[in-house]
Design a protein around this motif. Structure first.
Motif, PDB file in Angstrom:
ATOM      1  N   CYS A  31       0.865  -1.219   0.000  1.00 22.35           N
ATOM      2  CA  CYS A  31       0.000   0.000   0.000  1.00 22.35           C
ATOM      3  C   CYS A  31       0.874   1.231   0.000  1.00 22.35           C
ATOM      4  N   GLU A  32       2.030   1.129   0.696  1.00 22.68           N
ATOM      5  CA  GLU A  32       2.901   2.320   0.742  1.00 22.68           C
ATOM      6  C   GLU A  32       3.367   2.661  -0.670  1.00 22.68           C
ATOM      7  N   CYS A  51      -3.960  12.359   2.447  1.00 22.37           N
ATOM      8  CA  CYS A  51      -4.733  11.233   1.891  1.00 22.37           C
ATOM      9  C   CYS A  51      -5.945  11.748   1.139  1.00 22.37           C
ATOM     10  N   ILE A 106      -0.191   7.353   8.574  1.00 20.09           N
ATOM     11  CA  ILE A 106      -0.899   7.888   7.389  1.00 20.09           C
ATOM     12  C   ILE A 106      -1.122   9.388   7.638  1.00 20.09           C
ATOM     13  N   CYS A 150      -5.252   1.693  -1.453  1.00 23.92           N
ATOM     14  CA  CYS A 150      -4.564   0.826  -0.472  1.00 23.92           C
ATOM     15  C   CYS A 150      -5.462  -0.342  -0.082  1.00 23.92           C
ATOM     16  N   GLU A 165       1.848   1.743  -3.508  1.00 25.17           N
ATOM     17  CA  GLU A 165       0.766   2.044  -4.457  1.00 25.17           C
ATOM     18  C   GLU A 165       0.129   3.407  -4.180  1.00 25.17           C
ATOM     19  N   CYS A 166       0.248   3.904  -2.944  1.00 26.48           N
ATOM     20  CA  CYS A 166      -0.545   5.100  -2.574  1.00 26.48           C
ATOM     21  C   CYS A 166      -0.157   6.274  -3.464  1.00 26.48           C
ATOM     22  N   GLN A 221       1.395   9.107  -1.828  1.00 30.13           N
ATOM     23  CA  GLN A 221       2.494   8.656  -0.957  1.00 30.13           C
ATOM     24  C   GLN A 221       2.316   9.140   0.474  1.00 30.13           C
ATOM     25  N   CYS A 222       1.128   8.892   1.044  1.00 32.33           N
ATOM     26  CA  CYS A 222       0.941   9.447   2.402  1.00 32.33           C
ATOM     27  C   CYS A 222       1.055   8.337   3.447  1.00 32.33           C
ATOM     28  N   ILE A 223       1.453   7.088   3.069  1.00 31.27           N
ATOM     29  CA  ILE A 223       1.598   6.015   4.072  1.00 31.27           C
ATOM     30  C   ILE A 223       3.096   5.799   4.325  1.00 31.27           C
ATOM     31  N   SER A 279      -8.861   4.940  -1.742  1.00 34.04           N
ATOM     32  CA  SER A 279      -8.982   3.537  -1.293  1.00 34.04           C
ATOM     33  C   SER A 279      -8.248   2.585  -2.211  1.00 34.04           C
TER      34      SER A 279
END
Lengths: 398, 103, 172, 223
Positions: free
Chosen positions: D68-69, D107, D102, D113, D71-72, D75-77, D111
């Motif tokens: 998820c990090e 963000c 997060i 992630c 793919e976000c 890049q907020c994770i 969705s």
């Protein structure tokens, strides 16, 4: 008992005058009656702004403002506290003057607009012998001072040095001038029949009752047509929908007061509403018997209560019209004024003349009503089928 | 210096100012405005004579002023229409340049 | 002479002088409105109520707007940069001064002026109407005719002739 | 006639005006802070981490795989893996995130992630009244603030929660079946190994009994 209630303000004033030394009495009495105007009507203005927003809301199935109440308490006052934050917001907003603007004229415009409107209040009767200055030529004074508002509209439009506000000012003046004529002509019929320019006499003429119903002029054919014409012309005169083209947001931003903000804008806003109240009061005095009761059995209600009741009824009618009718285009607006209102007002004078000289038999209803019905049908059809909304032809812009 | 004389002096001064304006200014509209001022000075004279004159109940002064106001308004309308027509033709409203007689 | 009357007179005279001497035409027009209003106030103080209101209605309401529209239609709203006074301005001022002194002299020592101050005549709109309809009915009708003629004339003069091609050759 | 349409229009607005006082369903406005509408089924505001059981630390489903990090989009994770492992729901020893931040202000509730997470460990919450007076710490949520029990997930997205539980259960069942199969295989392998061991032992004993004959031919390797 009811008569004292009716004359309560007059007796109050005499009471006050008792304390004033002889030499100062005329001045103090003038000051007292004048001071009432800037107190009562701006108060009415603030309540009407809320009524307007709630009314328009309810027409569009939404509750309208209902949040502002007494601070730090749960009481909501159903939105009637809204004018306090509005007023504070209006006064604390920054007063921006455009750099290229003509400072002096830009500053004077709202003042010059407020002066004639407040002058016009001196002539209007608010209740039995509650008129500030009962001029012999009251109606003429009202229209003379009413006409002076256009100068301030021009000053506002021109001094902002902004093409849009100049165009808005030109449109506003053109509209006001072309609707002032039907306004005055429809008032002329009442003056002709009442035989005097003095508003108190006009009300006195309407203050009789036959079979319980008042002798208001609106119950005569020419009076009814005159009242409708007066109403439409007063809508245009106070720049209200459907004639609010000069200050419509969708057209030229805010028309002649685009470059105004803060307190000056509040003055324009106040002047517009005070102008609306004044023209409604005049319409009510000419056609609906000012402060007289509609039915003989209701004369015990004090005259000033009738006055404010009718004024609020007029205001509600204006709000109702504002919630319903779409805005007229400039050429439709001018067409309507010059091609329907003006001829109809002239024919209305003829009908009033026929009414006056035919004596009291019932035949005059047929004649005067007949003239007006025929005129309305012909003018109406003329204007309606001309509305074949074809391609618009421009005289200047190719 | 009876009040009548004061009024007459004021209207004479107003007349002189109007005349000076009409004569010296270059712009066509200012000439018309000067003439308008002169007319108003005359109106003030009439009212002064009516107010302090011999028999005011005859109302001649007042009526004269009413008719004079009507005529002055009509004259102002026609005059300004002329100024606009001249401007449209000559593209200037400066009285010194509007000299040709050709139409 | 009552003080307010003198104050209004001074204000009117100053406004008239300003109307004639300001550079920007629109400022002239606005000070001209002050002159009309001052004159109306003077009429009211002299007791001619109807005339005062008529003056406000006709002049402040209509003629002032007419002048202002004319100024804008001839595009002279901006402050002109070249000279505003006609070349022979000195003679103009001189002649008007002579006119004023001559009028003033005749006013100050004319014998026939009524000396005593008559009581303020009480006029109501009704007797103005009566006199207007009885003695002066002919001038009233003529004024009506004249106003209509003037209105139609003004519209025709100011109307842009659709057929005439203007000097740039375009069909205007 | 000229005025007809105006009268009709006015009648409509009058009906609306008086109707709004009389019948309640005309007035559809919901006065927000006091009266609230139930959020719709698929409302999504900001992500939260799901944990099983009641202890956030142990039951956290996230295994810090950092998909998820990556793919976000904004890049907020931000994830930091742990050194040691802890058993996940299948009993497998998995790494877990020491820090999982997060940045709510960055963000954009897309969705992605949630879609890419293979372990059903990050879902979208419906909480939207998140205004704080501190822009940095207030909106930079750590693991403790993000972690919410599976019961909350059921309360917020009932249907999705059921599907996700079904997926996890199936996953778990497959894992157990594999584990069982592996266990049986192991048992069988041991049995074979034992049988083979005995066979070799007997063969060696036989050789010991007759030392003279030549060494036995190379026995094919038992596979």
């Amino acid at each position: 008992m009811f008569d004292q209630l009716d004359q309560i303000f007059v007796t109050l004033k005499h009471l006050l005058m008792g304390y004033v030394p002889e030499r100062w009495q005329p001045l103090v009495s003038a000051v007292i009656s004048i001071a009432l105007i800037p107190v009562i009507f701006p108060g009415l203005f603030s309540i009407v702004t809320i009524l307007e927003r709630k009314g328009l809301g309810r027409i569009q199935n939404r509750p309208g403002p209902n949040r502002v109440g007494i601070p730090f308490t749960k009481i909501r006052l159903a939105g009637f506290g809204q004018f306090i934050p509005d007023g504070v917001k209006m006064l604390t907003k920054e007063d921006i003057v455009p750099r290229a603007a003509d400072k002096v004229v830009h500053f004077l415009a709202p003042v010059v607009m407020l002066i004639p409107v407040l002058l016009a209040y001196s002539v209007l009767p608010f209740g039995k012998n509650m008129t500030i200055a009962d001029f012999d030529a009251g109606v003429l004074f009202f229209f003379a001072v009413g006409g002076a508002v256009e100068v301030s509209v021009f000053m506002a439009g021109w001094s902002s040095r902004n093409k849009y506000s100049l165009l808005g000012a030109m449109r506003a003046i053109a509209q006001m001038v072309s609707y002032e004529i039907p306004l005055i002509l429809s008032a002329v019929t009442v003056i002709m029949i009442a035989g005097s320019l003095n508003l108190s006499e006009i009300i006195a003429k309407q203050n009789h009752y036959t079979a319980g119903i008042a002798h208001w002029y609106v119950f005569t054919p020419w009076g009814f047509v005159g009242f409708i014409l007066f109403l439409i012309a007063s809508l245009a005169e106070s720049n209200r929908t459907p004639f609010d083209l000069p200050e419509a947001e969708s057209e030229i931003i805010a028309g002649y007061f685009t470059e105004y903000s803060g307190f000056k804008f509040a003055l324009f806003f106040l002047a517009e509403y005070l102008g609306m109240f004044a023209i409604c009061t005049l319409g009510m005095t000419l056609f609906l018997g000012g402060w007289t009761a509609p039915f003989a059995c209701l004369t015990w209600i004090p005259s000033w209560a009738w006055f404010f009741g009718k004024l609020l009824a007029f205001v509600f009618l204006f709000i109702w019209i504002r919630g319903t009718l779409p805005r007229l285009r400039m050429d439709q607006l001018m067409n309507f004024a010059w091609k329907f209102m003006l001829p109809m007002a002239l024919i209305n004078i003829v009908a009033a003349g026929v009414w006056h000289f035919m004596g009291a038999d019932s035949l005059r209803w047929v004649y005067s009503g007949g003239i007006l019905a025929v005129a309305y049908a012909l003018l109406g059809r003329g204007l309606m089928n001309k509305q074949k909304l074809g391609k618009r032809t421009y005289r200047y812009a190719e | 210096m009876t009040p009548l004389q004061i009024c007459l002096l004021i209207s004479a001064l107003l007349f002189a100012i109007g005349f000076a304006g009409a004569v010296t200014r270059r712009h066509a509209i200012l000439a018309l405005v000067g003439i308008e001022l002169m007319l108003n000075a005359a109106n003030l004279n009439f009212i002064a004579f009516w107010r302090y004159g011999a028999h005011p109940e005859a109302l001649t002064g007042v009526l004269f002023v009413i008719f004079s106001i009507a005529i002055a308004a009509a004259e102002a309308a026609v005059g300004l229409a002329l100024v606009i027509a001249i401007y449209r033709h000559y593209k200037t409203s400066n009285l010194d340049e509007v000299k040709e007689l050709k139409g | 002479m009552s003080l307010p009357f003198l104050i209004t007179a001074i204000v009117t005279l100053f406004a008239a002088a300003a109307a004639m001497s300001l550079r920007n035409l629109v400022h002239c027009a606005l000070s001209f409105v002050v002159v009309f209003a001052g004159l109306a106030a003077m009429y009211l103080q002299l007791g001619a109520q109807f005339v005062g209101f008529a003056q406000i209605l006709v002049y402040v309401g209509a003629v002032a707007i007419l002048i202002v529209f004319a100024i804008l239609l001839t595009r002279s709203g901006e402050t002109p940069n070249q000279a505003v006074i006609a070349p022979g301005w000195f003679y103009g001022i001189a002649i008007s001064a002579v006119v004023f002194t001559m009028l003033g002299w005749s006013v100050l020592n004319s014998k026939t002026l009524p000396k005593e101050i008559a009581a303020a005549p009480e006029t109501s709109v009704k007797n103005i109407g009566d006199v207007l309809m009885n003695k002066y009915v002919l001038p009233l009708e003529l004024i009506g005719l004249l106003l209509t003629a003037a209105m139609i004339g003004a519209v025709i003069i100011a109307l842009k002739e659709p057929s005439k091609t203007d000097n740039a050759g375009r069909k205007s | 006639m000229l005025g007809e349409q105006i009268i009709k229009g006015m009648a409509v607005t009058a009906k609306n005006f008086f109707g709004s006082y009389v019948s309640k369903e005309r007035l559809t406005t919901v006065e927000y802070p006091e009266v609230r509408l139930e959020p719709k089924e698929n409302t999504r505001q900001f992500p939260f981490l799901v944990f099983d059981g009641d202890d956030a630390e142990k039951g956290l489903r996230c295994v810090a795989c950092q998909i998820c990090e990556k793919e976000c989009p904004p890049q907020c994770i931000y994830i930091v893996k742990s050194k040691d492992k802890k058993p996940d729901y299948k009993g497998q020893m998995q790494v877990y995130p020491v820090t999982f931040d997060i940045d709510i202000s960055v963000c954009m509730s897309c969705s992605i992630c949630v879609e890419v997470c293979p372990f059903e460990s990050i879902k979208m919450d419906t909480e939207f009244e998140l205004s704080t007076d501190d822009r940095f710490d207030g909106l930079l949520w750590g693991k403790k603030k993000l972690a919410k029990p599976n019961s909350h997930y059921h309360k917020v997205h009932a249907q999705d929660a059921k599907d996700s539980d079904a997926v996890l259960a199936a996953e778990k069942a497959k894992a157990e079946a594999k584990a069982k199969a592996a266990a049986e295989a192991k048992v069988k392998a041991e049995a074979e190994a034992k049988v083979k061991a005995e066979a070799e032992a007997k063969a060696k004993a036989a050789v010991a009994a007759a030392p003279a004959p030549t060494p036995p031919p190379a026995t094919p390797p038992a596979n």
